[in-house]
Design a protein around this motif. Sequence first.
Motif, PDB file in Angstrom:
ATOM      1  N   LEU A 103       0.748  -1.363   0.000  1.00 14.54           N
ATOM      2  CA  LEU A 103      -0.129  -0.121  -0.124  1.00 14.54           C
ATOM      3  C   LEU A 103       0.929   1.171   0.004  1.00 14.54           C
ATOM      4  N   ASP A 104       2.056   1.197   0.686  1.00  6.17           N
ATOM      5  CA  ASP A 104       2.736   2.494   0.739  1.00  6.17           C
ATOM      6  C   ASP A 104       3.509   2.542  -0.509  1.00  6.17           C
ATOM      7  N   ARG A 105       3.685   1.524  -1.264  1.00  6.79           N
ATOM      8  CA  ARG A 105       4.272   1.572  -2.473  1.00  6.79           C
ATOM      9  C   ARG A 105       3.542   2.563  -3.599  1.00  6.79           C
ATOM     10  N   ARG A 106       2.153   2.107  -3.386  1.00  7.37           N
ATOM     11  CA  ARG A 106       1.175   2.777  -4.244  1.00  7.37           C
ATOM     12  C   ARG A 106       0.934   4.028  -4.124  1.00  7.37           C
ATOM     13  N   ARG A 107       0.999   4.575  -2.740  1.00 11.78           N
ATOM     14  CA  ARG A 107       0.626   5.857  -2.305  1.00 11.78           C
ATOM     15  C   ARG A 107       1.848   6.608  -2.510  1.00 11.78           C
ATOM     16  N   ARG A 108       3.235   6.136  -2.309  1.00  7.67           N
ATOM     17  CA  ARG A 108       4.153   6.841  -2.563  1.00  7.67           C
ATOM     18  C   ARG A 108       4.328   7.248  -4.093  1.00  7.67           C
ATOM     19  N   ALA A 109       4.067   6.199  -4.889  1.00  2.00           N
ATOM     20  CA  ALA A 109       4.130   6.510  -6.420  1.00  2.00           C
ATOM     21  C   ALA A 109       3.172   7.618  -6.684  1.00  2.00           C
ATOM     22  N   PHE A 110       1.944   7.370  -6.313  1.00  2.00           N
ATOM     23  CA  PHE A 110       1.030   8.303  -6.712  1.00  2.00           C
ATOM     24  C   PHE A 110       1.289   9.698  -6.303  1.00  2.00           C
ATOM     25  N   LEU A 111       1.711   9.904  -5.135  1.00  2.00           N
ATOM     26  CA  LEU A 111       2.144  11.336  -4.510  1.00  2.00           C
ATOM     27  C   LEU A 111       3.186  12.014  -5.352  1.00  2.00           C
ATOM     28  N   GLU A 116       1.986   4.582 -11.624  1.00  2.00           N
ATOM     29  CA  GLU A 116       1.799   3.254 -10.817  1.00  2.00           C
ATOM     30  C   GLU A 116       3.255   2.757 -10.077  1.00  2.00           C
ATOM     31  N   GLN A 117       4.305   3.623 -10.846  1.00  2.00           N
ATOM     32  CA  GLN A 117       5.609   3.250 -10.088  1.00  2.00           C
ATOM     33  C   GLN A 117       6.463   4.637 -10.059  1.00  2.00           C
ATOM     34  N   VAL A 118       7.270   4.604  -9.032  1.00  2.00           N
ATOM     35  CA  VAL A 118       8.292   5.636  -9.092  1.00  2.00           C
ATOM     36  C   VAL A 118       9.511   5.454  -8.804  1.00  2.00           C
ATOM     37  N   HIS A 119      10.523   6.295  -9.182  1.00  2.00           N
ATOM     38  CA  HIS A 119      11.823   5.975  -9.109  1.00  2.00           C
ATOM     39  C   HIS A 119      12.499   6.877  -7.941  1.00  2.00           C
ATOM     40  N   GLY A 120      13.826   6.623  -7.451  1.00  2.00           N
ATOM     41  CA  GLY A 120      14.148   7.297  -6.422  1.00  2.00           C
ATOM     42  C   GLY A 120      14.397   8.445  -6.743  1.00  2.00           C
ATOM     43  N   ALA A 121      14.987   8.735  -7.645  1.00  2.00           N
ATOM     44  CA  ALA A 121      15.077  10.193  -8.028  1.00  2.00           C
ATOM     45  C   ALA A 121      13.950  11.068  -8.012  1.00  2.00           C
ATOM     46  N   GLN A 122      12.894  10.652  -8.309  1.00  2.00           N
ATOM     47  CA  GLN A 122      11.319  11.582  -8.275  1.00  2.00           C
ATOM     48  C   GLN A 122      10.867  11.804  -6.785  1.00  2.00           C
ATOM     49  N   CYS A 123      11.464  10.984  -5.855  1.00  2.00           N
ATOM     50  CA  CYS A 123      11.051  11.010  -4.445  1.00  2.00           C
ATOM     51  C   CYS A 123      12.043  12.300  -3.617  1.00  2.00           C
ATOM     52  N   VAL A 125      11.704  13.703  -1.078  1.00  2.00           N
ATOM     53  CA  VAL A 125      11.786  13.904   0.380  1.00  2.00           C
ATOM     54  C   VAL A 125      11.674  12.249   0.597  1.00  2.00           C
ATOM     55  N   ALA A 126      12.389  11.933   1.737  1.00  2.00           N
ATOM     56  CA  ALA A 126      12.352  10.274   2.208  1.00  2.00           C
ATOM     57  C   ALA A 126      10.804  10.144   2.565  1.00  2.00           C
ATOM     58  N   TRP A 127      10.269   8.912   2.385  1.00  2.00           N
ATOM     59  CA  TRP A 127       8.930   8.739   2.794  1.00  2.00           C
ATOM     60  C   TRP A 127       8.617   8.679   4.316  1.00  2.00           C
ATOM     61  N   LYS A 129       9.934  10.786   6.358  1.00  2.00           N
ATOM     62  CA  LYS A 129       9.762  12.311   6.539  1.00  2.00           C
ATOM     63  C   LYS A 129       8.504  12.854   6.189  1.00  2.00           C
ATOM     64  N   VAL A 130       8.115  12.383   5.027  1.00  2.00           N
ATOM     65  CA  VAL A 130       6.736  12.610   4.455  1.00  2.00           C
ATOM     66  C   VAL A 130       5.504  12.306   5.275  1.00  2.00           C
ATOM     67  N   CYS A 131       5.496  11.222   5.943  1.00  2.00           N
ATOM     68  CA  CYS A 131       4.609  10.692   7.074  1.00  2.00           C
ATOM     69  C   CYS A 131       4.755  11.438   8.440  1.00  2.00           C
ATOM     70  N   GLN A 132       5.368  12.289   8.713  1.00  2.00           N
ATOM     71  CA  GLN A 132       5.406  13.018   9.927  1.00  2.00           C
ATOM     72  C   GLN A 132       4.446  14.089   9.919  1.00  2.00           C
ATOM     73  N   GLU A 133       4.142  14.341  11.063  1.00  2.00           N
ATOM     74  CA  GLU A 133       3.226  15.627  11.107  1.00  2.00           C
ATOM     75  C   GLU A 133       3.992  16.835  10.642  1.00  2.00           C
ATOM     76  N   LYS A 134       2.801  17.658  10.163  1.00  2.00           N
ATOM     77  CA  LYS A 134       3.401  18.979   9.781  1.00  2.00           C
ATOM     78  C   LYS A 134       4.374  19.958  10.574  1.00  2.00           C
ATOM     79  N   GLU A 135       4.004  19.738  11.814  1.00  2.00           N
ATOM     80  CA  GLU A 135       4.602  20.466  12.903  1.00  2.00           C
ATOM     81  C   GLU A 135       5.997  19.698  13.523  1.00  2.00           C
ATOM     82  N   GLN A 136       6.351  18.758  12.753  1.00  2.00           N
ATOM     83  CA  GLN A 136       7.518  17.930  12.937  1.00  2.00           C
ATOM     84  C   GLN A 136       8.399  17.912  11.602  1.00  2.00           C
ATOM     85  N   GLY A 137       7.938  18.733  10.611  1.00  2.00           N
ATOM     86  CA  GLY A 137       8.783  18.706   9.567  1.00  2.00           C
ATOM     87  C   GLY A 137       8.310  18.078   8.263  1.00  2.00           C
ATOM     88  N   GLY A 138       7.195  17.334   8.372  1.00  2.00           N
ATOM     89  CA  GLY A 138       6.717  16.321   7.538  1.00  2.00           C
ATOM     90  C   GLY A 138       5.677  17.019   6.616  1.00  2.00           C
TER      91      GLY A 138
END
Length: 371
Positions: A103-111, A116-123, A125-127, A129-138
Motif C-alpha cells: 500500500l505504501d508503494r502505491r501511495r508513494r508512487a501516486f504522490l 503506478e511506479q516511482v523511481h528514487g530520483a522522483q522522491c 523527500v524520504a517517505w 519524513k513525508v509521513c511525519q506531522e507538519k509540525e515535525q517537518g513532514g
Amino acid sequence: NYDKSTMVPMHTTATTVGALQGILGCQIGSFPQTYLGLPLSDTKLRLTAFAPLISKADKYLGGWHATLLNTMGRAVLVNTVLDSQLIYAMSVLQLPQGTLDALDRRRRAFLWSGDEQVHGAQCLVAWEKVCQEKEQGGMGIKDIAAENKCLLLKLLHRLHNPGDSAWARWVRERVDLATMAGEVAGPHWRDLAELMPLYRAVTTCAVGDGASTCFWEDRWLNCGRLKEVFPLLHSHAVSTEVSVARVLRDGVRSHLMPRLTAGAWEELANLSPLLEDVLLSEDDDRRSSPLVGPENVMRAGPIYKMLMKTTGAPLCAFSTFVWQNRAPPRVQFFAWLLVQERVQCRTNLLLKNIVDDARCELCNQADETCD
C-alpha cells in the motif's frame, strides 16, 4: 436464505457434515472466508487474504487523472480516500507488513509521480519524513502502520469497558485482562496483547475488584506506574504480569524473589504504606483517559497525533512559516521543499547524475543552489 449461505465445518466427521448439509441445504465451504467484508480464518491469514484491499486501492488510482493534479492535490486524495478505505479493516485486524509495504508503494508512487511506479530520483523527500506531522517537518501523510495500531486500541478499550458488547463480555469470561492470558489464542489475539503497553500508557485505572488491572504495568496509584516508581523492586518481581487483586490477596512479598537487595528493601518499605490504603470492592475496574470521547469511546485521531509526536521527529522551526499562511497549497509545498533544500536546482540534479554541470544557466558563474 440457505441457498446463499455457506457452512464451514470444524472438528466434525464427514458423516455429521453430510447430515447437517442435508438438513440445512447449504453449500460446504472452507477457510479462509470473507465475512462482513473481512477475511476470516482458523489459522494465520496469508498475504493473499488482504489482496482485495490492494485491489481496491488500484481501482481508485486507475480512475484518477493524476497528471492533472499538483502534488498537494494528490496528497489530499491519499489522505482522504486511499487511507480512509483502509479504516474499516485496520479497526479489526493488524495488517501484515507485506500488505502495508504494498500500500505504501502505491501511495508513494501516486504522490510523487502520479503513476503506478516511482523511481528514487522522483522522491524528493524520504517517505518516513513525508509521513511525519507538519509540525515535525513532514507533509502530514498518514503513517498507516501507526494508524492501524491506534485503531486497534479501540478494541482493547472495549474489552476493559464492555458496556453492551457481547464480544467483550465473552472474552472477559475466558481471559485474565491483567495478563492477557487465557482460553483465547491465535495471531489476532497476540497482536492485541502486543498493544497493551501502548494502551496502558494512555489510560489510568480506578481499581474496583483489581482483577483486570496489572500491578506493575498499569497506572492505578497516584504516584504513577509502580515499575517506574520502584524500579529496583520491579526487577525482583517473580512475574511482572500479575493483577492487583492477586498481589493484595497474597501479599506483595510473596510475588518477589526470596533475596532482595538493600535498595529493593528500601523501596518495599516505601510501597507498603501505599498498599495499605487500597480497598478492593466488588465493582469492575474502570479505565479512563483524556483521549476518550463521549459515551466512553476511545478516539483514534488524538492517539495518533500523540503517538507521532512521541515517537516521531522533534518539532521543527519552519512549520508555521510554511503551512500557516494564505499561500496556495502548491506554493506551500514548494516552500516546504525549499527550506529542506530539496527543490530541483542544478546542484541537486548533479547529485542525481541528471545534469553534468551545476553552473547557473543565467549568470554562468556560480553554481545554482537552493539559496
